[in-house]
Design an enzyme around this catalytic site. Sequence first.
Site, PDB file in Angstrom:
ATOM      1  CB  THR A  43       1.719  -5.950  13.586  1.00  0.00           C
ATOM      2  OG1 THR A  43       1.359  -5.814  14.953  1.00  0.00           O
ATOM      3  CG2 THR A  43       1.827  -4.572  12.986  1.00  0.00           C
ATOM      4  CB  THR A  52      -8.808  13.688   0.819  1.00  0.00           C
ATOM      5  OG1 THR A  52      -7.692  14.130   1.607  1.00  0.00           O
ATOM      6  CG2 THR A  52      -9.987  13.422   1.721  1.00  0.00           C
ATOM      7  CB  THR A  70      -0.959  -0.001   1.206  1.00  0.00           C
ATOM      8  OG1 THR A  70      -0.225  -0.265   2.407  1.00  0.00           O
ATOM      9  CG2 THR A  70      -2.024  -1.059   1.050  1.00  0.00           C
ATOM     10  CD  GLU A 130       1.893   5.274   6.410  1.00  0.00           C
ATOM     11  OE1 GLU A 130       1.153   4.697   5.599  1.00  0.00           O
ATOM     12  OE2 GLU A 130       1.468   5.886   7.408  1.00  0.00           O
TER      13      GLU A 130
END
Length: 392
Positions: free
Chosen positions: A189, A392, A155, A269
């Site tokens: 996880t 978004t 992802t 991230e």
Amino acid sequence: MSVTAPLGFSAAGLTAGLKPSGTKDLSLVVNTGPDAAVAAVYTSNRCKANPVLWSQKASANGQARAVVLNSGGANCYTGDFGYETTTLTAQTTAEALTENGTDAAAEDVLVCSTGLIGVGGQDFRDSIVDNLPALVAAAEDSVEGGEHAAEAIMTTDTVAKTATREGSSGYTIGGMAKGAGMLAPGLATMLVVITTDAKVDQTVLDQTLRGGTSRSFDRLDTDGCMSTNDTVILMSSGAHEATVDTEEFTSLLREVCLDLMHQLHIDAEGAHHDIAITTQGAASEAEAVEVSRSVSRSALFKAAIFGQDPNWGRVVAQVGTTSATFDPTQIDVSINGVEVCRASGPYEHPEKVQFGREVDVVIDLHAGEHTATVWTSDLTHDYVEENSAYST
């Protein structure tokens, strides 16, 4: 070769149109061996995605022939329709496997999804189900098959994550993983599939997997956020005739788990620093984990590391929030080998601390003989920016 390194496994990954990027987003791992033993651990988040609810039931008998995984949508909180999509995914995969020579029922197929919660409508269903026959047909036991499967579960990951180990008698363990955000412990996880051709009893698989995850994935806590979809699966084909030493197998499986966990850690991230927090001198291993985890979840501590500020006071303050056994006047803290705090007071000058990508924090409670490490990341502008615009 990751999941296709062991004998008796094939894999595939293709583009089903789930991700706007047009990259691979549908993955499959198939066990074609004589055995179909499986062990799995799932998120302890009480809000579980439909694939987790399905797979928990399907894996309860300790048998599975395949795992279907998709990125581009979590299929979580999508109602009865979403659960029906998961069921249909398993059924369609089983039918395609049987047509291609691997007998399977829907209950022999585990399903995993990753992506945005709430995504799982008709277009999502059609994109997956319509592409399952082609996915099964594409599965192969080659390097490419394993690589494509690992790529298709990414992802926000920047790289595919794979690992292999070989036992002294010739059997192999291989694995693939995805995860760069929402990395916090809870039985399992991220999404992880591990395969082996070793002839191992299902109860041993279960015990070794739980032991391996408890000291690897469960101790990765980059952002304190537990996913609704986390799943770790271990499949055994029994295709290698070698005798398996249980102690060696347990050790190698733990190595694979740690290898994949560290790959997830360094790809977290927005991270600028990869932090290992070790608590030693604890009264129990559980208390050592509690202390390290408490520090790993401190936004103040994580922000300090981002700014390369060896602020040991933020470490000591977090230790004090735990129920661990310790004397509040006898805590030592070292950062990158510099003992900045001794007996809960200033010691070596913080300016001596040198910062690189890796940061090692050691806390000594002087309360026992137990040690545990939890891995985390710093809190950065990049992390906030990436996650403020995720949907978004």
